[in-house]
Design a protein around this motif. Structure first.
Motif, mmCIF file in Angstrom:
data_model
loop_
_atom_site.group_PDB
_atom_site.id
_atom_site.type_symbol
_atom_site.label_atom_id
_atom_site.label_comp_id
_atom_site.label_asym_id
_atom_site.label_seq_id
_atom_site.Cartn_x
_atom_site.Cartn_y
_atom_site.Cartn_z
ATOM 1 N N LYS A 163 0.827 -1.210 0.000
ATOM 2 C CA LYS A 163 0.000 0.000 0.000
ATOM 3 C C LYS A 163 0.861 1.260 0.000
ATOM 4 O O LYS A 163 0.600 2.221 -0.749
ATOM 5 N N HIS A 164 1.912 1.276 0.830
ATOM 6 C CA HIS A 164 2.752 2.473 0.932
ATOM 7 C C HIS A 164 3.670 2.638 -0.277
ATOM 8 O O HIS A 164 4.154 3.751 -0.532
ATOM 9 N N ARG A 165 3.882 1.567 -1.018
ATOM 10 C CA ARG A 165 4.683 1.683 -2.236
ATOM 11 C C ARG A 165 3.939 2.425 -3.342
ATOM 12 O O ARG A 165 4.541 2.786 -4.354
ATOM 13 N N GLU A 166 2.663 2.666 -3.147
ATOM 14 C CA GLU A 166 1.903 3.442 -4.116
ATOM 15 C C GLU A 166 2.341 4.909 -4.115
ATOM 16 O O GLU A 166 2.219 5.595 -5.127
ATOM 17 N N SER A 167 2.845 5.377 -2.977
ATOM 18 C CA SER A 167 3.259 6.783 -2.876
ATOM 19 C C SER A 167 4.722 6.955 -2.479
ATOM 20 O O SER A 167 5.198 8.076 -2.315
ATOM 21 N N MET A 168 5.433 5.852 -2.326
ATOM 22 C CA MET A 168 6.815 5.923 -1.860
ATOM 23 C C MET A 168 7.629 4.765 -2.433
ATOM 24 O O MET A 168 7.158 3.632 -2.482
ATOM 25 N N SER A 169 8.847 5.056 -2.850
ATOM 26 C CA SER A 169 9.767 3.998 -3.265
ATOM 27 C C SER A 169 10.409 3.417 -2.017
ATOM 28 O O SER A 169 11.047 4.142 -1.244
ATOM 29 N N ILE A 170 10.235 2.109 -1.803
ATOM 30 C CA ILE A 170 10.778 1.464 -0.604
ATOM 31 C C ILE A 170 11.732 0.346 -1.042
ATOM 32 O O ILE A 170 11.323 -0.603 -1.703
ATOM 33 N N THR A 171 12.989 0.475 -0.655
ATOM 34 C CA THR A 171 14.018 -0.511 -0.990
ATOM 35 C C THR A 171 14.540 -1.148 0.287
ATOM 36 O O THR A 171 14.753 -0.470 1.291
ATOM 37 N N PHE A 172 14.726 -2.462 0.242
ATOM 38 C CA PHE A 172 15.221 -3.194 1.416
ATOM 39 C C PHE A 172 16.658 -3.653 1.175
ATOM 40 O O PHE A 172 16.965 -4.202 0.110
ATOM 41 N N LYS A 173 17.517 -3.413 2.145
ATOM 42 C CA LYS A 173 18.918 -3.825 2.037
ATOM 43 C C LYS A 173 19.321 -4.606 3.282
ATOM 44 O O LYS A 173 19.215 -4.109 4.402
ATOM 45 N N LYS A 174 19.780 -5.812 3.075
ATOM 46 C CA LYS A 174 20.204 -6.678 4.171
ATOM 47 C C LYS A 174 21.611 -6.296 4.605
ATOM 48 O O LYS A 174 22.507 -6.124 3.783
ATOM 49 N N VAL A 175 21.796 -6.143 5.910
ATOM 50 C CA VAL A 175 23.129 -5.913 6.462
ATOM 51 C C VAL A 175 23.421 -7.024 7.455
ATOM 52 O O VAL A 175 22.514 -7.588 8.062
ATOM 53 N N LYS A 176 24.676 -7.326 7.629
ATOM 54 C CA LYS A 176 25.061 -8.378 8.548
ATOM 55 C C LYS A 176 24.919 -7.897 9.981
ATOM 56 O O LYS A 176 25.403 -6.830 10.342
ATOM 57 N N GLY A 177 24.216 -8.666 10.806
ATOM 58 C CA GLY A 177 24.022 -8.285 12.200
ATOM 59 C C GLY A 177 25.319 -8.256 12.980
ATOM 60 O O GLY A 177 26.210 -9.088 12.743
ATOM 61 N N HIS A 178 25.459 -7.293 13.872
ATOM 62 C CA HIS A 178 26.641 -7.146 14.734
ATOM 63 C C HIS A 178 27.939 -7.082 13.927
ATOM 64 O O HIS A 178 28.945 -7.674 14.286
ATOM 65 N N SER A 179 27.864 -6.368 12.796
ATOM 66 C CA SER A 179 29.046 -6.216 11.941
ATOM 67 C C SER A 179 29.696 -4.847 12.138
ATOM 68 O O SER A 179 30.491 -4.400 11.323
ATOM 69 N N LYS A 180 29.319 -4.170 13.224
ATOM 70 C CA LYS A 180 29.863 -2.865 13.602
ATOM 71 C C LYS A 180 29.471 -1.764 12.625
ATOM 72 O O LYS A 180 30.155 -0.729 12.546
ATOM 73 N N GLU A 181 28.383 -1.966 11.891
ATOM 74 C CA GLU A 181 27.826 -0.866 11.105
ATOM 75 C C GLU A 181 27.097 0.044 12.101
ATOM 76 O O GLU A 181 26.125 -0.367 12.738
ATOM 77 N N TYR A 182 27.574 1.270 12.222
ATOM 78 C CA TYR A 182 27.216 2.130 13.352
ATOM 79 C C TYR A 182 25.712 2.231 13.606
ATOM 80 O O TYR A 182 25.232 1.956 14.711
ATOM 81 N N PHE A 183 24.936 2.631 12.617
ATOM 82 C CA PHE A 183 23.513 2.876 12.836
ATOM 83 C C PHE A 183 22.722 1.581 13.022
ATOM 84 O O PHE A 183 21.695 1.570 13.694
ATOM 85 N N ASN A 184 23.207 0.497 12.446
ATOM 86 C CA ASN A 184 22.573 -0.794 12.678
ATOM 87 C C ASN A 184 22.762 -1.213 14.132
ATOM 88 O O ASN A 184 21.834 -1.715 14.788
ATOM 89 N N GLU A 185 23.962 -0.986 14.641
ATOM 90 C CA GLU A 185 24.243 -1.288 16.047
ATOM 91 C C GLU A 185 23.423 -0.376 16.967
ATOM 92 O O GLU A 185 22.950 -0.803 18.026
ATOM 93 N N LEU A 186 23.246 0.869 16.546
ATOM 94 C CA LEU A 186 22.469 1.817 17.357
ATOM 95 C C LEU A 186 21.010 1.380 17.436
ATOM 96 O O LEU A 186 20.387 1.436 18.507
ATOM 97 N N ALA A 187 20.441 0.937 16.318
ATOM 98 C CA ALA A 187 19.051 0.453 16.311
ATOM 99 C C ALA A 187 18.912 -0.753 17.234
ATOM 100 O O ALA A 187 17.919 -0.884 17.969
ATOM 101 N N ASP A 188 19.907 -1.627 17.220
ATOM 102 C CA ASP A 188 19.905 -2.806 18.093
ATOM 103 C C ASP A 188 19.942 -2.389 19.560
ATOM 104 O O ASP A 188 19.210 -2.925 20.393
ATOM 105 N N ARG A 189 20.785 -1.400 19.890
ATOM 106 C CA ARG A 189 20.889 -0.939 21.281
ATOM 107 C C ARG A 189 19.606 -0.258 21.739
ATOM 108 O O ARG A 189 19.182 -0.414 22.891
ATOM 109 N N LEU A 190 18.985 0.496 20.849
ATOM 110 C CA LEU A 190 17.723 1.160 21.197
ATOM 111 C C LEU A 190 16.657 0.131 21.558
ATOM 112 O O LEU A 190 15.919 0.291 22.537
ATOM 113 N N ALA A 191 16.567 -0.932 20.753
ATOM 114 C CA ALA A 191 15.577 -1.983 21.017
ATOM 115 C C ALA A 191 15.889 -2.693 22.329
ATOM 116 O O ALA A 191 14.988 -2.952 23.139
ATOM 117 N N TYR A 192 17.169 -2.987 22.558
ATOM 118 C CA TYR A 192 17.544 -3.712 23.774
ATOM 119 C C TYR A 192 17.279 -2.878 25.026
ATOM 120 O O TYR A 192 16.792 -3.387 26.036
#
Length: 226
Positions: A163-192
């Motif tokens: 539904k949201h792709r009707e008004s927005m381009s949404i692309t998904f990119k897989k990143v390796k967990g706990h690979s020290k990618e800064y913002f991915n690690e930050l999202a993990d810490r926020l959830a924890y």
């Protein structure tokens, strides 16, 4: 005091003042050096985070969302963490999704909820091009139009993205967990952190009540998962 003694005292004070001035000058010089090093380090850090990241949004209509979730099988609740990057801000968000049906309480479903929330946050900011970075395969796989869903939550997520792709381009990119990618690690810490805070909150909440009407009300809300 004689003229000779006064002159001697003035010379002594002048020498002391000159010595203190030299110390001050040295301190100021050191401070400037430290500040310069700090600024250089900060710029290097910012460059590493943003300037060398080809995916970093370059216009007001683009954004990148890093999403993650934490879940406790024993306690049957979970949390989501999101870092949304726009061209001029970094938004950090976390929450404990509430009012979920019993059969929706899974780790994967919380990952899906994190992605769905990121899409909503992007829509509120009038984003037209959104990249969602995630470390759970289901987030990208279940967003495909031909994806085979097994639960109501998965089907809801699939339709939500469509539904949201009707008004927005949404692309998904897989990143390796706990690979020290800064913002991915930050999202993990926020959830924890959200999960940990909720655990403390629940541990300090009295659970003593009559098993009369309250028990019946709770039982009525339980969904039987077939």
């Amino acid at each position: 005091m004689t003229k000779k003694a006064l002159k001697k005292q003035l010379k002594k004070q002048l020498k002391k003042s000159a010595k203190q001035a030299a110390k001050n000058k040295k301190a100021i010089k050191l401070l400037k050096k430290q500040l310069s090093a700090f600024e250089a380090k900060s710029m290097s850090y910012m460059k590493q985070l943003f300037m060398t990241n080809a995916d970093y949004p370059q216009d007001n209509f683009s954004a990148i969302a890093y999403v993650d979730a934490s879940y406790s099988d024993n306690e049957r609740f979970g949390s989501i963490g999101i870092v949304l990057l726009t061209s001029n801000e970094v938004i950090q968000y976390s929450e404990i999704p509430e009012n979920l049906e019993d059969c929706a309480l899974t780790s994967t479903n919380h990952e899906l909820l994190a992605a769905a929330k990121a899409i909503e946050m992007a829509k509120e900011r009038h984003v037209r091009n959104l990249i969602i970075k995630h470390d759970n395969n289901s987030i990208g796989d279940l967003a495909k139009r031909n994806a085979v869903t097994k639960t109501d939550t998965e089907e809801w997520y699939k339709q939500f993205v469509y539904k949201h792709r009707e008004s927005m381009s949404i692309t998904f990119k897989k990143v390796k967990g706990h690979s020290k990618e800064y913002f991915n690690e930050l999202a993990d810490r926020l959830a924890y952190k959200a999960l940990k805070a909720e655990r403390v909150k629940r541990a300090n909440t009295p659970l003593f009540f009559s098993l009369g009407d309250k028990f019946q009300e709770a039982l009525a809300k339980v969904k039987i998962c077939g």
